[in-house]
Every structure is written in C-alpha cells, then in structure tokens.
Design an enzyme around this catalytic site. Sequence first.
Site, PDB file in Angstrom:
ATOM      1  N   SER A  64       0.832  -1.199   0.000  1.00 32.95           N
ATOM      2  CA  SER A  64       0.000   0.000   0.000  1.00 32.95           C
ATOM      3  C   SER A  64       0.866   1.248   0.000  1.00 32.95           C
ATOM      4  O   SER A  64       1.459   1.575  -1.002  1.00 32.95           O
ATOM      5  CB  SER A  64      -1.025   0.030   1.123  1.00 32.95           C
ATOM      6  OG  SER A  64      -1.969   1.067   0.833  1.00 32.95           O
ATOM      7  N   HIS A  69       4.694  13.760   6.650  1.00 32.12           N
ATOM      8  CA  HIS A  69       4.502  15.207   6.490  1.00 32.12           C
ATOM      9  C   HIS A  69       5.044  15.887   7.739  1.00 32.12           C
ATOM     10  O   HIS A  69       4.742  15.447   8.857  1.00 32.12           O
ATOM     11  CB  HIS A  69       3.015  15.556   6.348  1.00 32.12           C
ATOM     12  CG  HIS A  69       2.323  14.776   5.282  1.00 32.12           C
ATOM     13  ND1 HIS A  69       2.448  15.057   3.943  1.00 32.12           N
ATOM     14  CD2 HIS A  69       1.508  13.696   5.357  1.00 32.12           C
ATOM     15  CE1 HIS A  69       1.721  14.196   3.239  1.00 32.12           C
ATOM     16  NE2 HIS A  69       1.156  13.361   4.078  1.00 32.12           N
ATOM     17  N   CYS A  84      -1.448  -3.917   3.676  1.00 33.56           N
ATOM     18  CA  CYS A  84      -2.587  -4.800   3.393  1.00 33.56           C
ATOM     19  C   CYS A  84      -2.308  -6.267   3.717  1.00 33.56           C
ATOM     20  O   CYS A  84      -3.064  -7.139   3.315  1.00 33.56           O
ATOM     21  CB  CYS A  84      -3.014  -4.647   1.935  1.00 33.56           C
ATOM     22  SG  CYS A  84      -1.762  -5.193   0.765  1.00 33.56           S
TER      23      CYS A  84
END
Length: 113
Positions: A64, A69, A84
Amino acid sequence: MDRGREWIVDAWGCDPGALTDAARLRGICDGVVRDVGLRVVGEPAWHVFPGPGGVTGLYLLAESHLACHTYPESGWASFNLYCCRPAPRWPWEDRLAKGLGAARVAVREVERG
C-alpha cells in the site's frame, strides 16, 4: 475479511531542524520499510517546501503506502503506514524520539476491512 492494518502516527515537540532535513526523514522512512519487510514500488517521492517549510515524503508500496509530512513551525510530524498484509508494529515512539527529538508520539492502529 481482513484488509490489513493502518498506523496513524503523530509526533509532537520535534526538533524543527530535523523536520526540514529530508535526508533524515528519508532515513526514518527507509528504516520503517526495511524493519517491517515492505516492498517499495518505484522511487519514493520527496518534496521540500521553501523557506521554513517542512517536508513531504511518499512511498508507494506493494503492500500500500507510507507517507510523511512535517511542520517545523509547530514541531509536529505525521506518518501514515497502510499495510494490506500482516506486519509487525514498528517502534514509532522510540525511533521518532531518537530521530526527530519527539517529546510525545501517539500511534493509532486501525484494522482495515
């Protein structure tokens, strides 16, 4: 049906200089990928914002994604790992305290599916 796990991570009280250091952040994300046994698809994308801005990083994974950030103006960083398949929990608290100087790290784990 189990569709994997997502880790939503917030780190507060980080060293603002560390939050503008793309190489340091890439090292942290590379550590997540290596330690959890993930497979990167293509090259990770990194963007360093101008001035006193932060850094954004995104890894496309066979499992995935991993995103980072940073907000040096508030000493805050966020990470998001969605996997996943079954995967071990990475020691976010310890690694972000050491790597970013985080005073507090909150990890939310969400079972998907």
